[in-house]
Design a protein around this motif. Structure first.
Motif, short mmCIF file in Angstrom:
data_model
loop_
_atom_site.label_atom_id
_atom_site.label_comp_id
_atom_site.label_asym_id
_atom_site.label_seq_id
_atom_site.Cartn_x
_atom_site.Cartn_y
_atom_site.Cartn_z
N ARG A 1 0.81 -1.15 -0.08
CA ARG A 1 0.11 0.03 -0.06
C ARG A 1 0.90 1.33 0.16
O ARG A 1 0.51 2.36 -0.78
N ALA A 2 1.99 1.30 0.76
CA ALA A 2 2.76 2.38 0.75
C ALA A 2 3.39 2.48 -0.45
O ALA A 2 3.66 3.79 -1.02
N MET A 3 3.88 1.50 -1.19
CA MET A 3 4.56 1.70 -2.32
C MET A 3 3.45 2.24 -3.51
O MET A 3 3.91 3.17 -4.37
N HIS A 4 2.22 1.84 -3.31
CA HIS A 4 1.09 2.09 -4.38
C HIS A 4 1.34 3.75 -4.20
O HIS A 4 0.81 4.34 -5.05
N ARG A 5 0.91 4.07 -3.08
CA ARG A 5 0.79 5.59 -2.46
C ARG A 5 2.12 6.59 -3.18
O ARG A 5 1.97 7.48 -3.63
N PHE A 6 3.34 5.88 -2.88
CA PHE A 6 4.34 6.71 -3.37
C PHE A 6 4.41 6.49 -4.74
O PHE A 6 4.64 7.67 -5.32
N LEU A 7 4.09 5.64 -5.73
CA LEU A 7 4.05 5.79 -6.83
C LEU A 7 2.97 6.75 -7.51
O LEU A 7 3.18 7.45 -8.70
N THR A 8 2.00 6.63 -6.85
CA THR A 8 0.83 7.66 -6.99
C THR A 8 1.42 9.35 -7.22
O THR A 8 1.06 9.91 -7.91
N LEU A 9 1.79 9.30 -5.95
CA LEU A 9 2.46 10.76 -5.81
C LEU A 9 3.56 11.04 -6.83
O LEU A 9 3.55 12.17 -7.22
N ILE B 1 5.14 13.86 4.36
CA ILE B 1 4.23 14.25 5.21
C ILE B 1 3.05 13.39 5.28
O ILE B 1 2.59 13.30 6.21
N GLU B 2 3.03 12.60 4.45
CA GLU B 2 1.96 11.29 4.71
C GLU B 2 2.51 10.35 5.92
O GLU B 2 1.66 9.90 6.61
N GLY B 3 3.70 10.19 5.93
CA GLY B 3 4.25 9.47 7.06
C GLY B 3 4.05 10.20 8.43
O GLY B 3 3.82 9.55 9.27
N ALA B 4 4.14 11.40 8.38
CA ALA B 4 4.23 12.30 9.48
C ALA B 4 2.76 12.23 10.01
O ALA B 4 2.33 12.35 11.10
N ALA B 5 1.71 12.25 8.86
CA ALA B 5 0.38 12.26 9.23
C ALA B 5 0.04 10.74 9.95
O ALA B 5 -0.87 10.53 10.91
N ARG B 6 0.73 9.77 9.73
CA ARG B 6 0.47 8.40 10.34
C ARG B 6 0.68 8.75 11.67
O ARG B 6 0.04 8.12 12.63
N LEU B 7 1.41 9.60 12.15
CA LEU B 7 1.78 9.77 13.47
C LEU B 7 0.59 10.19 14.29
O LEU B 7 0.64 10.08 15.57
N VAL B 8 -0.14 10.88 13.71
CA VAL B 8 -1.27 11.63 14.40
C VAL B 8 -2.55 10.42 14.37
O VAL B 8 -3.28 10.62 15.55
N GLY B 9 -2.91 9.55 13.48
CA GLY B 9 -3.74 8.62 13.54
C GLY B 9 -3.73 7.75 12.50
O GLY B 9 -3.23 8.02 11.04
N PRO B 10 -4.21 6.54 12.59
CA PRO B 10 -4.13 5.55 11.33
C PRO B 10 -4.96 6.05 10.07
O PRO B 10 -4.60 5.70 8.97
N GLU B 11 -5.95 6.94 10.46
CA GLU B 11 -6.79 7.42 9.24
C GLU B 11 -6.26 8.53 8.43
O GLU B 11 -6.62 8.82 7.29
N TRP B 12 -5.31 9.12 9.08
CA TRP B 12 -4.68 10.56 8.51
C TRP B 12 -4.11 10.41 7.36
O TRP B 12 -4.23 11.26 6.32
N PRO B 13 -3.15 9.38 7.01
CA PRO B 13 -2.47 9.41 5.60
C PRO B 13 -3.46 9.25 4.52
O PRO B 13 -3.08 9.75 3.46
N GLY B 14 -4.65 8.74 4.56
CA GLY B 14 -5.52 8.55 3.71
C GLY B 14 -6.11 9.79 3.26
O GLY B 14 -6.49 10.30 2.12
N TRP B 15 -6.55 10.51 4.42
CA TRP B 15 -7.02 11.98 3.94
C TRP B 15 -5.81 12.89 3.69
O TRP B 15 -6.32 13.64 2.74
N VAL B 16 -4.65 12.77 4.09
CA VAL B 16 -3.65 13.64 3.32
C VAL B 16 -3.18 13.16 2.04
O VAL B 16 -3.10 14.20 1.19
N HIS B 17 -3.25 12.14 1.62
CA HIS B 17 -2.95 11.49 0.45
C HIS B 17 -4.06 12.31 -0.54
O HIS B 17 -3.94 12.57 -1.74
#
Length: 85
Positions: free
Chosen positions: A10-18, A69-85
């Protein structure tokens, strides 16, 4: 021997999308402008390595920063990376 941990799919997919979106939104317009005006590189006395480094930085830095920034959002909560992405 050091064993490398695999990157989650999932992380690889998000990075390739970015990477793709940053390439279209940031890198392509900048490289198009500088490609149409090569006099800039002559003016700043850029060598081949400098020109190549510029192109690689324009391509690589935006998606890496956004992924961070997505990785830092993961520190806030598990759903935050999806919102940031």
């Amino acid at each position: 021997m050091v064993e490398l941990t695999p990157i989650p799919e999932r992380a690889m997919h998000r990075f390739l999308t970015l990477l793709g979106l940053a390439g279209i939104a940031v890198a392509q317009p900048l490289l198009s402008i500088f490609g149409d005006n090569p006099e800039y590189f002559v003016f700043v006395n850029a060598r081949h390595a400098g020109t190549l480094a510029f192109a690689l930085l324009v391509i690589a830095i935006p998606p890496v920063v956004l992924f961070g920034i997505e990785g830092a959002a993961r520190l806030v909560g598990p759903e935050w990376p999806g919102w940031v992405h």
